[in-house]
Design an enzyme around this catalytic site. Sequence first.
Site, mmCIF file in Angstrom:
data_model
loop_
_atom_site.group_PDB
_atom_site.id
_atom_site.type_symbol
_atom_site.label_atom_id
_atom_site.label_comp_id
_atom_site.label_asym_id
_atom_site.label_seq_id
_atom_site.Cartn_x
_atom_site.Cartn_y
_atom_site.Cartn_z
ATOM 1 N N ASN A 110 48.148 26.381 32.002
ATOM 2 C CA ASN A 110 47.677 26.311 30.610
ATOM 3 C C ASN A 110 48.682 26.871 29.603
ATOM 4 O OD1 ASN A 110 47.078 28.878 31.714
ATOM 5 N ND2 ASN A 110 45.423 29.209 30.249
ATOM 6 N N GLU A 119 45.423 38.491 36.965
ATOM 7 C CA GLU A 119 44.719 38.205 35.713
ATOM 8 C C GLU A 119 43.955 36.919 35.941
ATOM 9 O OE1 GLU A 119 43.816 36.222 32.446
ATOM 10 O OE2 GLU A 119 45.980 36.319 32.062
ATOM 11 N N CYS A 178 42.369 31.447 29.015
ATOM 12 C CA CYS A 178 41.501 32.374 29.745
ATOM 13 C C CYS A 178 40.774 33.327 28.810
ATOM 14 C CB CYS A 178 42.316 33.159 30.766
ATOM 15 S SG CYS A 178 43.669 34.124 30.044
#
Length: 492
Positions: free
Chosen positions: A161, A260, A294
């Site tokens: 992303n 993460e 995210c």
Amino acid sequence: MSERNTPELAPDAEWGLYVGGEWTSPSDAGTLEVVDPATQEAFTEVPSVGTEVVDEAYETAAQAQTEWAKVPPQERADIVAQSISLIHDHHDELVDLIVREVGGTHLKAETELHIAEGIMNVAASFPFRDGGSHEKSIIPGKENIVERDPVGVVGVITPWNFPFNLSMRAVAPAIALGNSVVLKPAPDTPITGGLALAAIFEEAGLPPGVLNVVAGDDEEIGDHFSGHPVPEVMSFTGSTEIGKRVAKRAAEQLTEPALELGGNNVHIVTDDADVEYAADAAAFGSFVHSGQVCISINRHLVHEDVYDEYVEVMTERAESLPTGDPKEEETIVGPVINESQRDKIVSFIEETVDAGATLETGGDHDGLVVEPTILSDVTNEMAAACNEHFGPVAPVIPFSSDEEAIEIANDTRMGLSGSVHSDDLGRARRIADEIETGMIHINDQPINDEPHIPFGGVKESGMGRYNADAILRKFTRTKWTSVMHEQREYPF
């Protein structure tokens, strides 16, 4: 293997893998097609390696790290600083690559490069900040020296992303601190997630073997990469499901994970908030990069007294956003990364409507471009709210009290980011303090990343932190040396 020159930073360049300072195309390697999400057509391909090349990359990194750790700090800092300069020099080419490979808009591409440069600026200071300390001793005549040394080899697995900056936030600090790196970018974005970084650091003068990039199919090399015995730290950014698997594989080798992971981030709007401003923040926090962030807003929690107004304003915002091909500079909402991602987003929308939510606008798609979607009458258990939908979708959930908002916000296994809007800053802070999350922003939206501020989540949103001193500590380890300056008396 056949050696090649460094490729140009261009979408149609002939890319290979990068191991030991050489650009190679193994004769027995398969290929990964690199697809433009806007057209759904491949514009180039890169070698897809097997486990043998992963082994070679790790072995090469281990050999190179020994000498790289001895390089004076000024030289390591200069390499990172020169790489920043090269990003400026290749700015237009990198923007074009991000737009083509990731399906990101020009705004998104510019933002990604800006964040990466900030990370690198902080990393360039690390070679002068990784010193140790002298500590007092409980034993007379003893000197305690605590030093920080590089961990050695760092394995890095990055997502599709924000591939450039999410790779750079691990690669730049690791290199600056005297480590070597083996980087595995996502199969959808092997260039901006890995090979472009290799080209930049090579041009900056990084010695061969300090950074190695291998692209390959996750099914074929993913477990082998994360469970390899060579790396001392395994950095992973991606979904919680895959993150758990990576952590398990790494832990079996006593490799320290840095994770993460996913988010289910809330945007809380109280009854005394500026609804227009809260909606402006929410439109950015929900729809930038088609929601594929995210830390984007996954759930909008809005007080019942301003709920209808907020839904109306958000619907207007969503319907005003230009959608389409991100190569057109006016486009705000472009395509999602692939058909699988699109189908998952659309499925969440349909399931939520079937469960009783109201589709205010959107819900359809054109190719991989999913329309900005507003869903009202949503509850926390509906598909678009309880799952990380990772798309341009805004489920709006009502609440009647601050306590109820906090309860709804915390009713998730995730805890990455969030935001609270209220004209009463004391009230906003009280709410924010009760949200179980690693990051939260008052009178803003959740998409914030500053290179000098620790970045990460709680619960199932990750382990550890990136940025600032947190990543410095993660990529170094302490060594205690004591010196007796006079003879010590022992009890026997």
